[in-house]
Design a protein around this motif. Structure first.
Motif, short mmCIF file in Angstrom:
data_model
loop_
_atom_site.label_atom_id
_atom_site.label_comp_id
_atom_site.label_asym_id
_atom_site.label_seq_id
_atom_site.Cartn_x
_atom_site.Cartn_y
_atom_site.Cartn_z
N LYS A 58 -19.19 85.32 67.60
CA LYS A 58 -20.44 85.13 66.86
C LYS A 58 -20.18 85.03 65.36
CE LYS A 58 -22.54 88.50 69.12
NZ LYS A 58 -23.44 89.46 69.74
N SER A 59 -19.25 85.86 64.88
CA SER A 59 -19.03 85.86 63.42
C SER A 59 -18.47 84.52 62.96
CB SER A 59 -18.15 87.04 62.99
OG SER A 59 -16.80 86.75 63.25
N LEU A 60 -17.61 83.92 63.77
CA LEU A 60 -17.09 82.61 63.33
C LEU A 60 -18.20 81.56 63.36
CD1 LEU A 60 -14.44 81.23 62.33
CD2 LEU A 60 -14.33 80.21 64.60
N ILE A 61 -18.98 81.60 64.40
CA ILE A 61 -20.08 80.63 64.49
C ILE A 61 -21.03 80.82 63.30
CG2 ILE A 61 -22.15 79.98 65.83
CD1 ILE A 61 -20.46 80.71 68.36
N ASP A 62 -21.35 82.08 63.01
CA ASP A 62 -22.30 82.36 61.92
C ASP A 62 -21.73 81.98 60.55
OD1 ASP A 62 -24.15 83.17 63.70
OD2 ASP A 62 -23.76 85.33 63.49
N SER A 63 -20.42 81.97 60.43
CA SER A 63 -19.83 81.59 59.13
C SER A 63 -20.02 80.10 58.87
CB SER A 63 -18.33 81.92 59.12
OG SER A 63 -17.62 80.93 59.87
N GLY A 64 -20.35 79.37 59.92
CA GLY A 64 -20.55 77.92 59.74
C GLY A 64 -19.26 77.14 59.78
N GLY A 65 -18.14 77.81 59.73
CA GLY A 65 -16.86 77.10 59.59
C GLY A 65 -16.11 76.92 60.89
N VAL A 66 -16.76 76.33 61.87
CA VAL A 66 -16.05 76.08 63.14
C VAL A 66 -15.45 74.68 63.05
CG1 VAL A 66 -16.26 75.98 65.65
CG2 VAL A 66 -17.66 77.58 64.36
N ARG A 67 -14.15 74.64 62.73
CA ARG A 67 -13.54 73.34 62.44
C ARG A 67 -12.27 73.14 63.26
NH1 ARG A 67 -16.89 72.26 58.69
NH2 ARG A 67 -17.30 73.64 56.92
N TYR A 68 -11.71 71.95 63.12
CA TYR A 68 -10.41 71.71 63.74
C TYR A 68 -9.41 72.75 63.21
CZ TYR A 68 -11.68 66.82 64.91
OH TYR A 68 -12.25 65.68 65.41
#
Ligand code: PMP
Ligand code: GLU
Length: 403
Positions: A58-68
């Motif tokens: 959840k924390s990665l998703i919430d950071s907005g920065g889900v990238r390659y």
């Protein structure tokens, strides 16, 4: 209208749907139709992912920065895996030796596509997980099945006889899916000796390595010797150890050259692994969530109970040392359709889904997954008892106990 150009090519046409996944889908479809089905087919922990895993995702998703990420995985996850392997396998690994993959399946297929030349023979110790056969074939190799001992452990005489000048590698899976057999340290050493003598690689699928019961030692070829370590590709992942099947996270550990070859291959075929899954897996490895030991404890309890119940029904069932499957001898109750027919009839008549031994290269047995609640297992045993009583033992087995 049929567009002939759209036909799948020969190599893909010959691939059947994974029997475990197909059976799981069928059982789920029957449940959706309102049928009362107990699904002991697929091997998937019935526990939630640990809290730390869910928080990290959840924390990665919430950071907005889900990238390659890099194709071989994030540097921090590769470091966490290398440290975990160094601790748990007793031999040092560096991050450069790790390639993160989309799953253990993806790691296994990546290793086979990288190691196998057309026509290479690859030894599969029976019973062997259903996908090994197709993965080897798709990599243009030839799977060579090696029959086990009566207790489902490795038969080294048969194994030696199976080696030809074309043999290039051997696939090892301890604890084994479907038998739950755990190789002893002596057997692992003997396997490594054999690999050295015949110059074979070892693809060691260690996905169930955290699910070993009764305090038995877990042995991996990488800890046997420098030679064994150099000829081994170790595969593991998050699915079974951390109840993270849907995150699709796996990895392989090999030489730096081997690991980077697979990462190169995957950079073209699949791209970087799921960033959320990587972040969550890293949290699981860092924190050793308490849910994991609780899950393993519960599996061990279920195993003991289920083996006793099945044996009481007359189904000869060796006590598995690990994983979450039992592999019962159903030969006295089979007809000419073998284990396939047994599972088909069991599903239709009693609504219990299980996987026929034929899927794993061993006829006359059935795999029951005990990654299911204690109530579901109890109900399944009751239904099975009814099914066997109605079916009756085949005439040729009336007088002899199953072996
Ligand atoms: N190896 C074995 C022996 C398995 O049973 C499985 C099933 N999940 C896998 C590999 C693949 O695991 P995953 O693709 O979920 O990482
Ligand atoms: N490995 C599990 C099984 O054997 C999951 C299904 C699959 O990936 O094939 O049931």
């Amino acid at each position: 209208m049929i567009v002939l150009a759209m036909r799948p090519n020969q190599r893909v046409s010959s691939i059947p749907l994974s029997q475990t996944l197909a059976l799981d889908a069928r059982a789920k479809a029957m449940i959706a139709e309102g049928r009362d089905i107990i699904n002991l087919s697929v091997g998937e922990p019935d526990f939630d992912s640990p809290a730390v895993v869910r928080e990290a995702a959840k924390s990665l998703i919430d950071s907005g920065g889900v990238r390659y990420t890099p194709a071989g995985g994030t540097p921090s996850l590769r470091t966490a895996i290398a440290e975990h392997l160094t601790r748990s396998r007793g031999t040092a690994f560096s991050p450069a030796q790790i390639t993160v993959c989309h799953s253990a399946k993806h790691a296994l297929s990546g290793a086979l596509l990288t190691l196998t030349e057309p026509g290479d023979e690859v030894l599969l110790l029976l019973p062997a997980w259903v996908s090994y056969f197709e993965m080897v074939r798709f990599a243009a190799g030839t799977p060579v099945a090696v029959a086990p001992r009566a207790d489902l452990g490795p038969d080294f005489d048969t194994l030696r006889r199976a080696i030809t000048p074309r043999t290039r590698g051997i696939m090892l899976n301890s604890p084994c899916n479907p038998s739950g057999y755990v190789f002893t340290p002596g057997e692992i050493t003997a396997l490594c000796d054999l690999a050295r003598e015949s110059d074979l690689w070892i693809l060691s699928d260690e996905i169930y390595s955290r699910l070993v019961y009764d305090g038995a030692p877990y042995a991996s070829p990488v800890e046997v010797s420098d030679d064994a370590r150099e000829r081994t590709v170790l595969v593991d992942g998050a699915s079974k150890a951390f109840a993270m099947t849907g995150y699709r996270m796996g990895y392989l550990a090999a030489s730096e050259e081997g690991a980077s070859a697979v990462a190169r291959l995957h950079s073209q075929l699949a791209g970087s692994p799921n960033a959320v899954g990587q972040h969550a897996f890293e949290a699981a490895l860092a924190d050793e969530p308490p849910e994991v030991a609780a899950m393993a404890h519960e599996f061990a309890l279920r195993r003991t109970r289920l083996v006793a119940d099945l044996c009481a029904l007359g189904l000869q069932t060796p006590t598995p040392g690990g994983a979450f499957y039992v592999f019962s001898d159903v030969r006295p109750w089979t007809d000419e359709r073998g284990s396939d027919g047994f599972c088909e009839d069991l599903l239709e008549a009693e609504g219990v889904a299980a996987v026929p031994g034929s899927a794993f290269g061993v006829e006359g047995r059935v795999r029951f997954s005990y990654a299911a609640s204690a109530e579901a297992l109890r109900a399944a045993v009751e239904r099975l008892g009814r099914f066997l009583a109605r079916r009756g033992r085949a005439q040729h087995f009336q007088d002899s106990a199953p072996t």
